[in-house]
Write a protein that holds these residues in place. Structure first.
Motif, PDB file in Angstrom:
ATOM      1  N   VAL A   1       0.874  -1.174   0.000  1.00  0.00           N
ATOM      2  CA  VAL A   1       0.000   0.000   0.000  1.00  0.00           C
ATOM      3  C   VAL A   1       0.908   1.220   0.000  1.00  0.00           C
ATOM      4  CG1 VAL A   1      -1.778   1.308   1.205  1.00  0.00           C
ATOM      5  CG2 VAL A   1      -1.837  -1.198   1.248  1.00  0.00           C
ATOM      6  N   LEU A   2       0.920   1.908  -1.130  1.00  0.00           N
ATOM      7  CA  LEU A   2       1.721   3.116  -1.274  1.00  0.00           C
ATOM      8  C   LEU A   2       0.898   4.281  -0.753  1.00  0.00           C
ATOM      9  CD1 LEU A   2       4.479   4.026  -2.457  1.00  0.00           C
ATOM     10  CD2 LEU A   2       3.278   4.467  -4.618  1.00  0.00           C
ATOM     11  N   ARG A   3       1.418   4.946   0.255  1.00  0.00           N
ATOM     12  CA  ARG A   3       0.682   6.016   0.914  1.00  0.00           C
ATOM     13  C   ARG A   3       0.855   7.335   0.149  1.00  0.00           C
ATOM     14  NH1 ARG A   3      -0.326   4.200   6.283  1.00  0.00           N
ATOM     15  NH2 ARG A   3      -2.381   3.394   6.169  1.00  0.00           N
ATOM     16  N   LEU A   4      -0.144   7.657  -0.666  1.00  0.00           N
ATOM     17  CA  LEU A   4      -0.109   8.885  -1.458  1.00  0.00           C
ATOM     18  C   LEU A   4      -1.096   9.921  -0.925  1.00  0.00           C
ATOM     19  CD1 LEU A   4      -0.026   7.308  -5.063  1.00  0.00           C
ATOM     20  CD2 LEU A   4       1.909   7.927  -3.587  1.00  0.00           C
TER      21      LEU A   4
ATOM     22  N   MET B   1      -8.142  -0.859   6.312  1.00  0.00           N
ATOM     23  CA  MET B   1      -9.005   0.142   5.680  1.00  0.00           C
ATOM     24  C   MET B   1      -8.147   1.084   4.841  1.00  0.00           C
ATOM     25  SD  MET B   1     -12.251   1.007   5.556  1.00  0.00           S
ATOM     26  CE  MET B   1     -13.023   0.588   7.113  1.00  0.00           C
ATOM     27  N   LEU B   2      -8.459   1.168   3.561  1.00  0.00           N
ATOM     28  CA  LEU B   2      -7.769   2.115   2.699  1.00  0.00           C
ATOM     29  C   LEU B   2      -8.275   3.526   2.983  1.00  0.00           C
ATOM     30  CD1 LEU B   2      -7.838   0.191  -0.713  1.00  0.00           C
ATOM     31  CD2 LEU B   2      -5.881   0.480   0.831  1.00  0.00           C
ATOM     32  N   GLN B   3      -7.327   4.459   3.023  1.00  0.00           N
ATOM     33  CA  GLN B   3      -7.635   5.864   3.246  1.00  0.00           C
ATOM     34  C   GLN B   3      -7.468   6.636   1.940  1.00  0.00           C
ATOM     35  OE1 GLN B   3      -8.945   6.798   6.112  1.00  0.00           O
ATOM     36  NE2 GLN B   3      -8.686   4.698   6.876  1.00  0.00           N
ATOM     37  N   PRO B   4      -8.017   7.848   1.838  1.00  0.00           N
ATOM     38  CA  PRO B   4      -7.875   8.615   0.599  1.00  0.00           C
ATOM     39  C   PRO B   4      -6.407   8.738   0.176  1.00  0.00           C
ATOM     40  CG  PRO B   4      -9.463   9.673   2.037  1.00  0.00           C
ATOM     41  CD  PRO B   4      -8.848   8.563   2.838  1.00  0.00           C
ATOM     42  N   GLY B   5      -6.138   8.348  -1.055  1.00  0.00           N
ATOM     43  CA  GLY B   5      -4.780   8.405  -1.579  1.00  0.00           C
ATOM     44  C   GLY B   5      -3.997   7.131  -1.415  1.00  0.00           C
TER      45      GLY B   5
ATOM     46  N   CYS C   1      -7.543   4.401  -3.705  1.00  0.00           N
ATOM     47  CA  CYS C   1      -8.686   4.856  -2.914  1.00  0.00           C
ATOM     48  C   CYS C   1      -8.890   6.362  -3.098  1.00  0.00           C
ATOM     49  CB  CYS C   1      -8.475   4.534  -1.439  1.00  0.00           C
ATOM     50  SG  CYS C   1      -9.850   5.050  -0.383  1.00  0.00           S
ATOM     51  N   VAL C   2     -10.041   6.710  -3.642  1.00  0.00           N
ATOM     52  CA  VAL C   2     -10.448   8.113  -3.739  1.00  0.00           C
ATOM     53  C   VAL C   2     -11.237   8.501  -2.490  1.00  0.00           C
ATOM     54  CG1 VAL C   2     -11.795   9.798  -5.057  1.00  0.00           C
ATOM     55  CG2 VAL C   2     -10.466   8.042  -6.256  1.00  0.00           C
ATOM     56  N   ARG C   3     -12.217   7.640  -2.136  1.00  0.00           N
ATOM     57  CA  ARG C   3     -13.014   7.855  -0.926  1.00  0.00           C
ATOM     58  C   ARG C   3     -13.271   6.507  -0.262  1.00  0.00           C
ATOM     59  NH1 ARG C   3     -16.008  10.952  -4.523  1.00  0.00           N
ATOM     60  NH2 ARG C   3     -17.495   9.248  -4.754  1.00  0.00           N
ATOM     61  N   PRO C   4     -13.007   6.377   1.037  1.00  0.00           N
ATOM     62  CA  PRO C   4     -13.449   5.186   1.757  1.00  0.00           C
ATOM     63  C   PRO C   4     -14.939   5.284   2.055  1.00  0.00           C
ATOM     64  CG  PRO C   4     -12.373   6.690   3.265  1.00  0.00           C
ATOM     65  CD  PRO C   4     -12.270   7.314   1.897  1.00  0.00           C
ATOM     66  N   ASP C   5     -15.505   4.196   2.556  1.00  0.00           N
ATOM     67  CA  ASP C   5     -16.904   4.212   2.959  1.00  0.00           C
ATOM     68  C   ASP C   5     -17.078   5.242   4.081  1.00  0.00           C
ATOM     69  OD1 ASP C   5     -19.473   3.765   3.837  1.00  0.00           O
ATOM     70  OD2 ASP C   5     -19.138   1.687   4.453  1.00  0.00           O
TER      71      ASP C   5
END
Length: 300
Positions: free
Chosen positions: A66-69, A249-253, A147-151
């Protein structure tokens, strides 16, 4: 593996505007990849970060990253073409980006549709472990999700499981059944760059059982007519995949890259109440597929 970018690289990338990409058929053009590499390697610590990403995706490194952008997403906006080009530039450091779907130019939207099959990627339910394009002779070597937007209601963690580790926990009899060309799932039409339809196929696909694809999707257990012994072996694999899963959980970016020769992926159910969330606020991911370069053994 979660990879944070060095602050000096983030600062440089925020000011870096990559050119518009060009496609060669369904693949990112070689000329675009060369231009991106020239631009990006001129930024401080980019090559170091790209090397860390590649190592994380090999067999030795694990098989996913998971690359944190998120800081880039916050500074540029996820709807800014500059941000998407930067993500594409990182992807091109791993393998060749491409789209197998003619109706999508490169990145595919995965939004939330409350009236769809809950188990599909755009549904609201549990999306069980699977390999993308499982019934293609040349499935993508990597699948990636940005990920653009999580739930906004807090559901939908991503799930991953080491497919070969799960297979290793099965009995020899089950592994023998999984190696037989007795499985099938889904349809196959109007696809680019993924070979021909593979039907029937073995779940354990490859001369080296530790390196080939594990051609599995849990949906085949409900939607394909399989002989009892082969179905039972696949169910055992499904249980082991859940037993060995990791969840986050993926976060924005956040940019998830999965080596399909090592890991299968899925998603927990979204939180209840999705019908109350405006469409523009619902969970949104962008998907991109990658093809390993000829002679590149890093995907194995």
């Amino acid at each position: 593996m979660f990879i944070d970018l060095p602050s000096e690289l983030e600062a440089a990338l925020i000011d870096r505007s990559l050119p518009t990409w060009e496609l060669d058929g369904s693949f990112l053009a070689q000329s675009t990849m060369e231009r991106y590499r020239t631009e990006l390697t001129a930024t401080p610590r980019f090559e170091e970060s790209a090397a860390t990403l590649r190592r994380a995706l090999t067999g030795e490194g694990g098989g996913y990253a998971v690359l944190r952008l998120g800081n880039l997403a916050k500074a540029l906006g996820t709807d800014d073409h500059r941000f998407l080009r930067l993500a594409t530039g990182f992807a091109a450091e791993v393998a060749v980006p491409f789209s197998p779907f003619p109706r999508w130019p490169l990145w595919k939207d995965i939004g939330v549709k409350v009236d769809k099959d809950p188990g599909k990627s755009s549904g609201i339910g549990y999306n069980a472990f699977h390999m993308d394009l499982v019934n293609a002779t040349l499935p993508p070597d990597y699948t990636t999700l940005l990920c653009v937007r999580p739930d906004p209601l807090g559901g939908g963690p991503s799930i991953l499981s080491d497919a070969h580790a799960a297979v290793a926990r099965l009995s020899e009899d089950s592994r023998s059944l999984l190696a037989e060309a007795a499985y099938h799932y889904g349809t196959f039409f109007d696809l680019f760059g993924v070979g021909e339809e593979y039907k029937p196929f073995p779940i354990l696909d490859g001369s080296d059982p530790d390196e080939g694809f594990v051609r599995f999707t849990a949906k085949m257990l409900e939607r394909s007519k399989l002989e009892q012994a082969h179905a039972d072996a696949a169910r055992e694999l499904a249980v082991e995949l859940v037993r060995g899963q990791v969840s986050f959980m993926l976060q924005p970016g956040d940019y998830l890259i999965v080596n399909q020769r090592r890991f299968l992926h899925g998603r927990e159910a979204l939180h209840s109440g999705q019908e109350t969330v405006p469409v523009g606020d619902r969970r949104l991911l962008l998907q991109l597929f990658l093809r390993a370069r000829a002679g590149d053994s890093s995907a194995a």
